[in-house]
Design a protein around this motif. Structure first.
Motif, short mmCIF file in Angstrom:
data_model
loop_
_atom_site.label_atom_id
_atom_site.label_comp_id
_atom_site.label_asym_id
_atom_site.label_seq_id
_atom_site.Cartn_x
_atom_site.Cartn_y
_atom_site.Cartn_z
N PRO A 621 0.85 -1.20 -0.06
CA PRO A 621 -0.05 0.10 -0.07
C PRO A 621 0.92 1.29 -0.04
N ALA A 622 0.33 2.26 -0.43
CA ALA A 622 1.04 3.55 -0.71
C ALA A 622 1.38 4.32 0.87
N SER A 623 0.28 4.12 1.60
CA SER A 623 0.43 4.95 2.87
C SER A 623 -0.20 4.14 4.02
N ASP A 624 -1.28 3.59 3.92
CA ASP A 624 -2.28 2.90 4.84
C ASP A 624 -1.69 1.49 5.11
N THR A 625 -0.80 1.36 6.48
CA THR A 625 -0.29 -0.18 6.86
C THR A 625 -1.33 -1.20 7.10
N ASN A 626 -2.50 -0.56 7.47
CA ASN A 626 -3.81 -1.48 7.91
C ASN A 626 -4.35 -1.95 6.65
N ASP A 627 -4.18 -1.52 5.43
CA ASP A 627 -4.82 -1.93 4.17
C ASP A 627 -4.63 -3.29 4.23
N HIS A 628 -5.89 -4.03 3.75
CA HIS A 628 -5.96 -5.47 3.43
C HIS A 628 -5.27 -5.89 2.42
N THR A 629 -4.77 -7.29 2.29
CA THR A 629 -4.33 -7.80 1.42
C THR A 629 -4.79 -7.80 -0.14
N CYS A 630 -4.08 -7.09 -1.00
CA CYS A 630 -4.40 -6.89 -2.31
C CYS A 630 -3.33 -6.30 -3.34
N LEU A 631 -3.85 -6.57 -4.67
CA LEU A 631 -2.99 -5.66 -5.56
C LEU A 631 -3.55 -4.45 -6.06
N SER A 632 -2.54 -3.36 -5.85
CA SER A 632 -2.93 -2.28 -6.42
C SER A 632 -2.74 -2.06 -7.92
N VAL A 633 -3.73 -2.12 -8.76
CA VAL A 633 -3.29 -1.97 -10.19
C VAL A 633 -3.39 -0.46 -10.73
N ARG A 647 -7.49 14.34 -34.46
CA ARG A 647 -7.62 13.39 -33.43
C ARG A 647 -6.35 13.74 -32.41
N SER A 648 -6.68 13.47 -31.22
CA SER A 648 -5.32 13.61 -30.18
C SER A 648 -5.69 12.50 -29.11
N PHE A 649 -4.74 12.17 -28.58
CA PHE A 649 -4.49 11.15 -27.63
C PHE A 649 -3.67 11.63 -26.12
N SER A 650 -4.33 11.33 -24.99
CA SER A 650 -3.72 11.77 -23.81
C SER A 650 -3.76 10.47 -22.88
N THR A 651 -3.07 10.37 -21.90
CA THR A 651 -3.01 9.47 -21.01
C THR A 651 -3.52 9.73 -19.53
N VAL A 652 -4.25 8.73 -19.01
CA VAL A 652 -4.59 9.06 -17.56
C VAL A 652 -4.21 7.79 -16.55
N THR A 653 -4.18 7.87 -15.61
CA THR A 653 -3.74 6.84 -14.54
C THR A 653 -5.12 6.37 -13.72
N ASN A 654 -5.64 5.10 -14.06
CA ASN A 654 -6.74 4.73 -13.14
C ASN A 654 -6.17 3.46 -12.39
N THR A 655 -6.65 3.62 -11.19
CA THR A 655 -6.06 2.65 -10.21
C THR A 655 -7.35 1.82 -9.45
N PHE A 656 -7.24 0.55 -9.44
CA PHE A 656 -8.20 -0.22 -8.80
C PHE A 656 -7.66 -1.36 -8.07
N ARG A 657 -8.16 -2.06 -7.12
CA ARG A 657 -7.67 -2.96 -6.31
C ARG A 657 -8.14 -4.41 -6.82
N ALA A 658 -7.15 -5.36 -6.82
CA ALA A 658 -7.70 -6.63 -7.13
C ALA A 658 -7.16 -7.73 -6.48
N ALA A 659 -7.78 -8.91 -6.28
CA ALA A 659 -7.08 -10.01 -5.70
C ALA A 659 -6.43 -10.88 -6.70
N ASN A 660 -6.77 -11.04 -7.78
CA ASN A 660 -5.80 -11.50 -8.93
C ASN A 660 -6.08 -10.82 -9.99
N VAL A 661 -5.29 -10.89 -11.34
CA VAL A 661 -5.42 -10.17 -12.29
C VAL A 661 -5.10 -11.27 -13.63
N GLN A 662 -5.66 -11.15 -14.66
CA GLN A 662 -5.19 -11.87 -16.09
C GLN A 662 -5.28 -10.41 -17.06
#
Length: 739
Positions: A621-633, A647-662
């Motif tokens: 976790p970035a800051s909270d030590t009490n955060d439950h076990t997970c992956l921050s994607v 046309r133009s393109f830009s990037t944005v960062t999206n974050t979500f929590r996951a137990a597993n990822v494919q």
């Protein structure tokens, strides 16, 4: 210096240690770690100050208890116990007050009650037999042979030469070698005898005369006195109704026999005590082996070599085949076929048929040549998951339960303290070695019955990286440990700049001048007092490549998995030209299938498709030590927009929590993977990855049993799915996670 001046000086030092726990001023932050070290050095140079310092620390602890200032309780407890381990001349009243305080602290939540209970147990033994803590520590760390206390410890210091500068490696090696050249077995035995007699007899012990007598004693006489003192202390410590008076009588006899009737009569045995300033008795640093980590199997090999000398304690019949001299494979141990000679009727069995013979009996020695009375159920291999404590979340803390017996007649007499120096890349390498070690143990099962494995970490970064953002990136786990445990932040994280300064200093040409080894002292303090681990979840990644002839690869990571889009594409059967002038969007089309990490632990599968330039999967976790076990994607998603200019393109960062990822590439773009920020663990030309929590390794016997149970109880467990136990890697700190 008068007693009032001594107390005032020590009081100022203790207050400085407490202030640095919440220091915001740059002057205090720059000297973090030095205050505690200098405080212990003051007492080490003048042992007569020990009772005064114990009184001050006890007073501060009682004040913290009254005011409920919990942030200073664990640092004060560790500082107090470290002083009591080396001190002599502590009164019974101070011992009683300290023990009563620890018992009152048991009402606090964890980790305060956990640390207080550990201190209370050690204090009870030390009160009955003064000098026990010092004696046992030296015997175990210096591998002195003793039948009554056969435990042995060793510190394995692993450094990756590709991650740590050669100057740092040379400075650490020279400091370790300089300290260990003076720690001969004879010197350590003299320290044990002298310290134990001074701690028990107090001012009646003529310390200087005793040390001169021990210095002049030959090796055989010194060993005899050493074993006599160890026997007296261990006898008192093992007796439930032992009295301090009886312990003093035994040590007085040893003291009188050692000095002789004439010299001893002037002291405790005949005359009045002779007041004198007690000489300093050093506490030798533990036996440290410095290892340049160049071989993937080096950790396993070093642990096997550590266990190779046979213990003086006799092993049980079940463990005779586990001789580390030969390292027999597990296939010959998984099951022992024997001829059944019983009738199957319980009353026809001979008396005591189910009882194992005594470990030292002749029946045990001939067990490999005798036939059994019948096939006995054998739990092989046993569950070794308690190597790293109880199961649970990777941010759970607690004391490892590796000091008891794993099999009948086999006690864990060895403790391996594996200390790694480096950054997050070094911890990723340690995670791979730990996973490999656990997998190998399910096949050979030769380390866990005899070994208690403890893991430690000291962050070390190169100077050019400490001043950049790369420093923060490579030190994420050290920052997490510092947030979880303020005493770790104050004591261990401060070593990073100190080690660099030591390596940059020119070597001293004056060999007559003694220099206090600061780095070695702090390492020693950490491995001795750091008994509370924090558990981290390992993750398994399965990697599929674009080349179908290449088999998938499995690996593990601890902190981070990074994915980037390669420029190259997979070969196409036909070429489809793009319309002229059309701008190609950056990145690649990715398909993500993941299970959301919910606090309710309910299963919720999510499948999305998006265009992205890369992903970063973080296990911390970035800051909270009490955060439950997970992956921050963290997904760098490409956003397309249209305007008058095109046309133009830009990037944005999206974050979500996951137990597993494919993750799978959809438009024939290839992926590149980095594990734990290490360029040596790079995988190219990847089309798909699967990330899941790393399960606890199990042997073929356990897998067969699980398959048998699932096939025979399918109807009973229909609708439920047993989850495998996660593999947790412990890293020791001083208190675990402080809430």
């Amino acid at each position: 210096m008068e007693s009032s001046d001594v107390e005032l000086d020590l009081q100022r030092s203790v207050q400085a240690v407490l202030r640095e726990l919440s220091a915001q001023a740059p002057a205090l932050r720059s000297n973090r770690g030095m205050w505690r070290w200098s405080l212990h050095k003051k007492v080490e140079r003048d042992p007569g100050k020990s009772p005064v310092l114990v009184h001050i620390l006890l007073r501060e602890l009682e004040k913290a208890e009254r005011e409920d200032t919990r942030r200073v309780i664990i640092p004060l407890l560790h500082t107090l116990m470290y002083v009591l381990t080396k001190a002599t001349g502590i009164s019974q009243e101070l011992y009683r007050r300290t023990y009563a305080l620890c018992m009152r602290l048991l009402t606090l939540p964890a980790p305060y009650c956990t640390v207080a209970l550990d201190c209370a147990i050690r204090l009870k033994t030390e009160t009955a037999a003064p000098g026990t803590l010092y004696q046992r520590l030296v015997i175990a760390e210096q591998n002195l042979r003793s039948e009554l206390y056969p435990y042995q410890e060793r510190v394995f210091l692993f450094v990756d030469p590709e991650l740590v500068p050669p100057s740092v490696c040379s400075a650490l090696l020279l400091e370790i070698q300089a300290a260990q050249t003076q720690q001969t077995p004879e010197a350590c035995m003299r320290h044990v005898v002298s310290h134990t007699l001074q701690a028990a007899l107090g001012g009646a012990c003529r310390a200087e005369v005793l040390q001169r007598k021990l210095q002049a004693s030959p090796r055989r006489a010194l060993e005899r006195h050493f074993h006599e003192v160890v026997a007296a202390v261990e006898q008192t410590a093992s007796e439930p109704s032992a009295t301090r008076e009886g312990h003093l009588e035994r040590l007085e006899e040893i003291y009188c026999s050692l000095l002789g009737p004439t010299a001893a009569a002037r002291g405790r045995c005949g005359g009045d005590p002779v007041p004198e300033r007690p000489p300093s008795i050093p506490l030798p640093s533990p036996h440290i082996t410095f290892q340049l980590w160049t071989d993937e199997e080096q950790l396993w090999k070093e642990l096997v070599l550590f266990l190779r000398p046979r213990s003086q304690r006799r092993l049980s019949a079940d463990m005779e085949a586990l001789d580390l001299q030969g390292l027999l494979p597990d296939r010959s141990l998984a099951r022992m076929s024997v001829l059944s000679t019983d009738s199957g009727i319980e009353r026809d069995l001979p008396p005591g048929a189910d009882e194992l013979p005594a470990p030292s009996s002749p029946e045990t020695e001939r067990a490999g040549l005798q036939r059994k009375g019948g096939v006995k159920k054998r739990m092989w291999p046993p569950d070794i998951s308690h190597w790293d404590g109880p199961p649970g979340l990777h941010r759970r803390t607690g004391r490892p339960s590796g000091d008891g017996e794993l099999l009948p007649g086999v006690a864990r007499l060895h403790t391996a303290r594996v200390l790694v120096l480096g950054d997050d890349r070094m911890l990723g390498r340690l995670a791979r070695a730990y996973h490999s070690l656990r997998k190998r143990e399910t096949q050979t099962f030769c380390l866990s019955p005899r070994l208690s494995l403890q893991l430690y970490y000291i962050p070390v970064l190169t100077p050019e990286k400490r001043a950049s953002s790369r420093h923060l990136e490579l030190g994420e786990l050290a920052a997490f440990l510092g947030r979880a445990d303020p005493w770790y932040e104050s004591t261990v994280n401060t070593l990073c700049p100190a080690i660099q300064k030591l390596a940059e200093m020119p070597p001293s040409l004056d060999t007559s001048q003694t220099v206090d080894p600061f780095i070695l002292d702090v390492i020693t303090y950490y491995v001795r007092m750091g008994t509370q681990p924090i558990y981290f979840q390992l993750y398994t990644v399965k990697i599929f490549f674009g080349d179908l002839s290449q088999d998938p690869v499995e690996d593990v990571f601890l902190t981070e998995l990074k994915v980037k889009i390669q420029d190259s594409k997979l070969p196409k059967d036909a070429f489809s030209p793009r319309r002229r002038g059309a701008a190609e969007a950056p990145g690649a089309e990715l398909s993500l299938c993941y299970r959301k990490a919910l606090l309710s632990h309910r299963t919720r599968e999510v499948t999305i498709s998006l265009r992205a330039t890369g992903l970063v999967l973080k296990a911390l976790p970035a800051s909270d030590t009490n955060d439950h076990t997970c992956l921050s994607v963290n997904v760098m998603e490409v956003i397309k927009s249209s305007n008058l200019a095109g046309r133009s393109f830009s990037t944005v960062t999206n974050t979500f929590r996951a137990a597993n990822v494919q993750i799978q590439s959809q438009d024939q773009r290839l992926l590149t993977l980095w594990l734990d920020k290490d360029h040596r663990r790079t995988f190219r030309d990847v089309v798909r990855i699967e990330v899941v929590p790393c399960p606890e390794p199990c042997s073929g016997v356990q897998k067969s049993k699980a398959l048998w149970l699932s096939s025979h109880h399918q109807k009973e467990v229909e609708g439920t799915k047993a989850k495998p136990k996660p593999l947790l890697m412990p890293i020791n700190t001083f208190s675990g996670i402080v809430q």
